[in-house]
Design a protein around this motif. Sequence first.
Motif, PDB file in Angstrom:
ATOM      1  N   TYR A  94       0.826  -1.207   0.000  1.00  0.00           N
ATOM      2  CA  TYR A  94       0.000   0.000   0.000  1.00  0.00           C
ATOM      3  C   TYR A  94       0.864   1.263   0.000  1.00  0.00           C
ATOM      4  CZ  TYR A  94      -2.884   3.772   1.821  1.00  0.00           C
ATOM      5  OH  TYR A  94      -3.496   4.988   1.994  1.00  0.00           O
ATOM      6  N   ARG A 118       1.597   4.310  -2.926  1.00  0.00           N
ATOM      7  CA  ARG A 118       1.208   5.706  -2.735  1.00  0.00           C
ATOM      8  C   ARG A 118       2.171   6.653  -3.453  1.00  0.00           C
ATOM      9  NH1 ARG A 118      -2.471   7.499   1.039  1.00  0.00           N
ATOM     10  NH2 ARG A 118      -2.278   9.378  -0.255  1.00  0.00           N
ATOM     11  N   TRP A 170      -3.967   8.247  10.413  1.00  0.00           N
ATOM     12  CA  TRP A 170      -4.135   8.120   8.962  1.00  0.00           C
ATOM     13  C   TRP A 170      -4.235   9.488   8.292  1.00  0.00           C
ATOM     14  CZ3 TRP A 170      -3.006   4.263   6.005  1.00  0.00           C
ATOM     15  CH2 TRP A 170      -3.054   2.954   6.500  1.00  0.00           C
ATOM     16  N   ILE A 171      -4.911  10.414   8.936  1.00  0.00           N
ATOM     17  CA  ILE A 171      -5.022  11.771   8.380  1.00  0.00           C
ATOM     18  C   ILE A 171      -3.647  12.428   8.311  1.00  0.00           C
ATOM     19  CG2 ILE A 171      -5.899  14.096   8.856  1.00  0.00           C
ATOM     20  CD1 ILE A 171      -8.424  12.684  10.024  1.00  0.00           C
ATOM     21  N   ASP A 231      -1.645  10.796   5.538  1.00  0.00           N
ATOM     22  CA  ASP A 231      -2.136  11.221   4.225  1.00  0.00           C
ATOM     23  C   ASP A 231      -1.714  12.654   3.922  1.00  0.00           C
ATOM     24  OD1 ASP A 231      -3.936  10.519   1.893  1.00  0.00           O
ATOM     25  OD2 ASP A 231      -4.912  12.345   2.593  1.00  0.00           O
ATOM     26  N   ARG A 232      -1.757  13.510   4.936  1.00  0.00           N
ATOM     27  CA  ARG A 232      -1.320  14.895   4.741  1.00  0.00           C
ATOM     28  C   ARG A 232       0.148  14.953   4.355  1.00  0.00           C
ATOM     29  NH1 ARG A 232      -0.015  18.923   9.558  1.00  0.00           N
ATOM     30  NH2 ARG A 232       1.900  17.731   9.284  1.00  0.00           N
ATOM     31  N   ILE A 286       1.927  12.553   2.974  1.00  0.00           N
ATOM     32  CA  ILE A 286       2.089  11.973   1.639  1.00  0.00           C
ATOM     33  C   ILE A 286       1.703  12.984   0.568  1.00  0.00           C
ATOM     34  CG2 ILE A 286       1.143  10.252   0.041  1.00  0.00           C
ATOM     35  CD1 ILE A 286       1.015   8.321   2.464  1.00  0.00           C
ATOM     36  N   ARG A 287       0.589  13.670   0.766  1.00  0.00           N
ATOM     37  CA  ARG A 287       0.154  14.672  -0.213  1.00  0.00           C
ATOM     38  C   ARG A 287       1.169  15.807  -0.324  1.00  0.00           C
ATOM     39  NH1 ARG A 287      -5.202  14.304  -1.831  1.00  0.00           N
ATOM     40  NH2 ARG A 287      -6.396  12.676  -0.759  1.00  0.00           N
TER      41      ARG A 287
END
Length: 231
Positions: free
Chosen positions: A23, A27, A214-215, A218-219, A221-222
């Motif tokens: 996963y 990404r 997770w947030i 994700d932040r 990673i973005r």
Amino acid sequence: MVDIEPLVVLVLALGPGVFWAWYFYHRDRFEPEPAALIVKLFLLGVLVTFPVAFVEGFFGLFIASPLIMGVVIAPIVEEYGKFAVVRRFAYRDAEFDEPMDGIVYAASAALGLASLENVLYVFAAYVTSPSLALGTIVVRAIFSVPGHALFSSVWGYALGRAKFTAAERRPGLVFQGLALAMVLHGIFNFLLFSADIVAYAMVIFILVLTPGLWILADRNIRSALRWQRQR
């Protein structure tokens, strides 16, 4: 009673670590890392479990409290162990050429450690009953195994940013990322330790901490992917 062969249990126990490594690897949409390097870091993460366990065992000789061991010592030793793998075996690699790589490499090493840890927990449950082992696999696949990657993605992102930042700022960035990962890991463990004592600990764990991790991942990673697009 469910009857299941030990080899099947082993495969199921290793499955979550492999899945979550896949996963995080995927990404990185723009410039995926060499699979050989990812596998290498994953296996090194498995191997670093042994010195990590030794150090934790050493501290355990002097610290009688399971709470302190689980909430303070384990997060510090485990996060530093995973960090040491990436810092030693990936940081200077030519393939480490963008901040996103720090997240992917950190997750790979973290999931190696998490996979061996998972095998140990699952087989400890298997000794009691195969059904308990299956339940352990499911719960840990959702929370504990990806948790290791989520903690380490914090310092992985910091390490990735630091590599492409002015030299004088690098130690501070890495320290902040590593310290935050250790704190989050400690909070994660504390809520698990408190679940049988504090009524709302598991509610906070499931509805607040886990989504928050997770947030945050994700932040990061973005943010790392934006850096790739803009360079």
